[in-house]
Design a protein around this motif. Sequence first.
Motif, PDB file in Angstrom:
ATOM      1  N   ALA A  73       0.834  -1.209   0.000  1.00 31.65           N
ATOM      2  CA  ALA A  73       0.000   0.000   0.000  1.00 31.65           C
ATOM      3  C   ALA A  73       0.864   1.252   0.000  1.00 31.65           C
ATOM      4  CB  ALA A  73      -0.935  -0.005   1.204  1.00 31.65           C
ATOM      5  N   VAL A  74       2.030   1.199   0.658  1.00 30.03           N
ATOM      6  CA  VAL A  74       2.928   2.356   0.666  1.00 30.03           C
ATOM      7  C   VAL A  74       3.360   2.713  -0.751  1.00 30.03           C
ATOM      8  CG1 VAL A  74       5.207   3.181   1.402  1.00 30.03           C
ATOM      9  CG2 VAL A  74       3.737   1.937   3.005  1.00 30.03           C
ATOM     10  N   ASP A  75       3.685   1.700  -1.548  1.00 30.43           N
ATOM     11  CA  ASP A  75       4.107   1.938  -2.921  1.00 30.43           C
ATOM     12  C   ASP A  75       2.950   2.494  -3.762  1.00 30.43           C
ATOM     13  OD1 ASP A  75       6.873   0.261  -2.805  1.00 30.43           O
ATOM     14  OD2 ASP A  75       5.292  -0.745  -1.693  1.00 30.43           O
ATOM     15  N   PHE A  76       1.737   2.032  -3.447  1.00 31.00           N
ATOM     16  CA  PHE A  76       0.548   2.569  -4.114  1.00 31.00           C
ATOM     17  C   PHE A  76       0.335   4.029  -3.730  1.00 31.00           C
ATOM     18  CE2 PHE A  76      -4.169   3.107  -4.220  1.00 31.00           C
ATOM     19  CZ  PHE A  76      -4.326   3.012  -5.590  1.00 31.00           C
ATOM     20  N   PHE A  77       0.541   4.348  -2.447  1.00 29.85           N
ATOM     21  CA  PHE A  77       0.427   5.740  -2.004  1.00 29.85           C
ATOM     22  C   PHE A  77       1.433   6.628  -2.737  1.00 29.85           C
ATOM     23  CE2 PHE A  77      -1.057   4.070   2.364  1.00 29.85           C
ATOM     24  CZ  PHE A  77      -2.380   4.078   1.957  1.00 29.85           C
ATOM     25  N   PHE A  78       2.666   6.153  -2.914  1.00 36.54           N
ATOM     26  CA  PHE A  78       3.668   6.944  -3.629  1.00 36.54           C
ATOM     27  C   PHE A  78       3.206   7.231  -5.057  1.00 36.54           C
ATOM     28  CE2 PHE A  78       7.351   5.261  -0.819  1.00 36.54           C
ATOM     29  CZ  PHE A  78       7.269   6.367   0.002  1.00 36.54           C
ATOM     30  N   LEU A  79       2.648   6.232  -5.713  1.00 39.74           N
ATOM     31  CA  LEU A  79       2.167   6.422  -7.085  1.00 39.74           C
ATOM     32  C   LEU A  79       1.026   7.440  -7.130  1.00 39.74           C
ATOM     33  CD1 LEU A  79       2.493   5.292 -10.041  1.00 39.74           C
ATOM     34  CD2 LEU A  79       0.563   3.828  -9.513  1.00 39.74           C
ATOM     35  N   LEU A  80       0.075   7.301  -6.215  1.00 37.03           N
ATOM     36  CA  LEU A  80      -1.022   8.263  -6.140  1.00 37.03           C
ATOM     37  C   LEU A  80      -0.493   9.671  -5.894  1.00 37.03           C
ATOM     38  CD1 LEU A  80      -3.824   6.513  -4.029  1.00 37.03           C
ATOM     39  CD2 LEU A  80      -3.998   7.285  -6.383  1.00 37.03           C
ATOM     40  N   SER A  81       0.474   9.797  -5.001  1.00 38.41           N
ATOM     41  CA  SER A  81       1.012  11.117  -4.676  1.00 38.41           C
ATOM     42  C   SER A  81       1.656  11.763  -5.890  1.00 38.41           C
ATOM     43  CB  SER A  81       2.032  11.005  -3.536  1.00 38.41           C
ATOM     44  OG  SER A  81       1.410  10.623  -2.333  1.00 38.41           O
ATOM     45  N   GLY A  82       2.435  10.978  -6.650  1.00 41.48           N
ATOM     46  CA  GLY A  82       3.054  11.531  -7.846  1.00 41.48           C
ATOM     47  C   GLY A  82       2.027  12.008  -8.848  1.00 41.48           C
ATOM     48  N   PHE A  83       0.978  11.224  -9.033  1.00 42.67           N
ATOM     49  CA  PHE A  83      -0.083  11.606  -9.965  1.00 42.67           C
ATOM     50  C   PHE A  83      -0.764  12.897  -9.503  1.00 42.67           C
ATOM     51  CE2 PHE A  83      -4.323  11.618 -11.714  1.00 42.67           C
ATOM     52  CZ  PHE A  83      -4.178  11.112 -12.997  1.00 42.67           C
ATOM     53  N   VAL A  84      -1.096  12.958  -8.230  1.00 44.57           N
ATOM     54  CA  VAL A  84      -1.827  14.111  -7.704  1.00 44.57           C
ATOM     55  C   VAL A  84      -0.959  15.361  -7.699  1.00 44.57           C
ATOM     56  CG1 VAL A  84      -2.881  15.061  -5.617  1.00 44.57           C
ATOM     57  CG2 VAL A  84      -3.429  12.725  -6.337  1.00 44.57           C
ATOM     58  N   VAL A  85       0.318  15.226  -7.350  1.00 46.67           N
ATOM     59  CA  VAL A  85       1.219  16.379  -7.357  1.00 46.67           C
ATOM     60  C   VAL A  85       1.351  16.947  -8.775  1.00 46.67           C
ATOM     61  CG1 VAL A  85       3.648  17.043  -7.127  1.00 46.67           C
ATOM     62  CG2 VAL A  85       2.510  15.831  -5.269  1.00 46.67           C
ATOM     63  N   ALA A  86       1.517  16.064  -9.758  1.00 51.80           N
ATOM     64  CA  ALA A  86       1.621  16.536 -11.141  1.00 51.80           C
ATOM     65  C   ALA A  86       0.331  17.211 -11.586  1.00 51.80           C
ATOM     66  CB  ALA A  86       1.955  15.364 -12.068  1.00 51.80           C
ATOM     67  N   TYR A  87      -0.808  16.627 -11.234  1.00 44.97           N
ATOM     68  CA  TYR A  87      -2.095  17.214 -11.599  1.00 44.97           C
ATOM     69  C   TYR A  87      -2.286  18.593 -10.959  1.00 44.97           C
ATOM     70  CZ  TYR A  87      -7.138  18.028 -11.219  1.00 44.97           C
ATOM     71  OH  TYR A  87      -8.394  18.596 -11.225  1.00 44.97           O
ATOM     72  N   ALA A  88      -1.880  18.699  -9.688  1.00 45.55           N
ATOM     73  CA  ALA A  88      -2.128  19.936  -8.949  1.00 45.55           C
ATOM     74  C   ALA A  88      -1.162  21.054  -9.313  1.00 45.55           C
ATOM     75  CB  ALA A  88      -2.058  19.656  -7.449  1.00 45.55           C
ATOM     76  N   TYR A  89       0.090  20.707  -9.699  1.00 47.22           N
ATOM     77  CA  TYR A  89       1.109  21.752  -9.780  1.00 47.22           C
ATOM     78  C   TYR A  89       1.825  21.877 -11.125  1.00 47.22           C
ATOM     79  CZ  TYR A  89       0.487  21.709  -4.740  1.00 47.22           C
ATOM     80  OH  TYR A  89      -0.051  21.772  -3.495  1.00 47.22           O
ATOM     81  N   ASP A  90       1.731  20.900 -12.006  1.00 53.13           N
ATOM     82  CA  ASP A  90       2.506  20.971 -13.248  1.00 53.13           C
ATOM     83  C   ASP A  90       2.255  22.242 -14.050  1.00 53.13           C
ATOM     84  OD1 ASP A  90       4.246  18.871 -13.286  1.00 53.13           O
ATOM     85  OD2 ASP A  90       3.175  17.679 -14.773  1.00 53.13           O
ATOM     86  N   ASP A  91       1.015  22.718 -14.060  1.00 49.90           N
ATOM     87  CA  ASP A  91       0.677  23.887 -14.878  1.00 49.90           C
ATOM     88  C   ASP A  91       0.659  25.187 -14.074  1.00 49.90           C
ATOM     89  OD1 ASP A  91      -1.536  23.395 -13.330  1.00 49.90           O
ATOM     90  OD2 ASP A  91      -2.985  23.447 -14.981  1.00 49.90           O
ATOM     91  N   ARG A  92       1.250  25.162 -12.871  1.00 51.10           N
ATOM     92  CA  ARG A  92       1.189  26.354 -12.017  1.00 51.10           C
ATOM     93  C   ARG A  92       2.544  26.999 -11.745  1.00 51.10           C
ATOM     94  NH1 ARG A  92      -3.299  25.068  -7.309  1.00 51.10           N
ATOM     95  NH2 ARG A  92      -5.091  24.884  -8.698  1.00 51.10           N
ATOM     96  N   TRP A  93       3.593  26.481 -12.365  1.00 50.06           N
ATOM     97  CA  TRP A  93       4.904  26.987 -12.001  1.00 50.06           C
ATOM     98  C   TRP A  93       5.149  28.409 -12.485  1.00 50.06           C
ATOM     99  CZ3 TRP A  93       7.665  25.068  -8.278  1.00 50.06           C
ATOM    100  CH2 TRP A  93       7.407  23.754  -7.868  1.00 50.06           C
ATOM    101  N   GLY A  94       4.346  28.892 -13.381  1.00 52.21           N
ATOM    102  CA  GLY A  94       4.463  30.294 -13.756  1.00 52.21           C
ATOM    103  C   GLY A  94       3.795  31.227 -12.762  1.00 52.21           C
ATOM    104  N   LYS A  95       3.049  30.650 -11.821  1.00 51.23           N
ATOM    105  CA  LYS A  95       2.281  31.458 -10.863  1.00 51.23           C
ATOM    106  C   LYS A  95       2.745  31.263  -9.427  1.00 51.23           C
ATOM    107  CE  LYS A  95      -1.742  30.891 -13.862  1.00 51.23           C
ATOM    108  NZ  LYS A  95      -3.116  30.343 -13.978  1.00 51.23           N
ATOM    109  N   MET A  96       3.773  30.440  -9.223  1.00 50.08           N
ATOM    110  CA  MET A  96       4.251  30.210  -7.858  1.00 50.08           C
ATOM    111  C   MET A  96       5.750  29.934  -7.885  1.00 50.08           C
ATOM    112  SD  MET A  96       2.965  26.351  -6.937  1.00 50.08           S
ATOM    113  CE  MET A  96       3.604  24.938  -7.877  1.00 50.08           C
TER     114      MET A  96
END
Length: 375
Positions: free
Chosen positions: A52-75
């Motif tokens: 489950a820990v490895d699954f959590f890491f995968l989920l975290s990577g997906f969510v971080v990319a979704y939340a922040y990939d297109d925001r680096w020009g604003k933060m």
Amino acid sequence: MTKMPAYLETKSHYQILDGLRGVAALIVVAFHVLETYSGDRFHQIINHGYLAVDFFFLLSGFVVAYAYDDRWGKMTQWDFYKRRLIRLQPMVIMGTIIGAALFYFQASPVFPTISTTPVWQMLLVMVVGFTMLPLPLSMDIRGWQEMNPLDGPAWSLFFEYIANILYALFIRKFSKKLLAVFVILSALLLIQYLLMGPQGDVIGGWSLNALHLHISFARLLYPFFAGVLLCRMGKLIHIKGAFAVCSLLIAIVLAIPRIGGSEHLWMNGLYEAFSIIVVFPLIVAIGAGGNITGKLSMKVCKFFGAISYPLYITHYPLIYLYTGWVAKNKVPMSYGIWFGVLLFVVSIIIAYASLKLYDEPVREWLRKRFLVKRA
């Protein structure tokens, strides 16, 4: 002086992924309860619950990319770090406090150093635990050589932070092709350890020594950045009943008995490599591509998602207590399992109470204090 948001508000969630995080967290608690009676890694009842820990890491990577990939020009990078700290750190502190409060009640033969640990040393370990700095082996106060002896699962949050730093420093700038190369190399590192390492599994990562650091980076790099790559590729799978299908897949992967035994460690290693590299991304692709239509499913996913992180980070001090009680009193499973069920329920109650009475108010205060700019 008025206040303006530093940048865009939080994006809408993938509700099924939130729900799946909760499903995995609940299985982790059950895994730890039953682990008390297993004896060794070859005979654990929910044998692969640690994946489950490895699954959590995968989920975290997906969510971080979704939340922040297109925001680096604003933060800025510091804005990103503040957001991640505000999201994760309050519950790390809560889990460590609960671990400190229950520490001396956990004394038993399986925790040989608790009874000889002075209060000042336990409090020092608690303060260090608040910072997420890993403890060296010389500061262990339990006897299990954990980075955070008061709340064992905090080790995975330490490496989650490392992944976030790597992402913010340079991996966010990678093209899809370069990121794919990095993910493939990370997969090879994971496969190498699982097939050629001494265990045939990914159990470990919580100690500050060479073996556990090898395990932790092998466990971290592929799933986290495969999640980032999966989000960027946008190749989601759309099927009906996605939440039920994905929940069943997670349960099957985590519950399958040990494969190959002690004679053929590579067989179990191959199973875990396949699960982490192929099955977990498939589950996330289905979950992110699915939709929830029923009100009950919506409520379940929302509740599971809300308690998933608080449950994961606060339940283990109760497991210490339970493990110590079972070992000290030689409690048989037929009797002790009922207290395990009670622990399971109490863990959920503590997680929900921590979320509503502490985590959400504290995060809201921190958000207003540090994520809102004055104009």
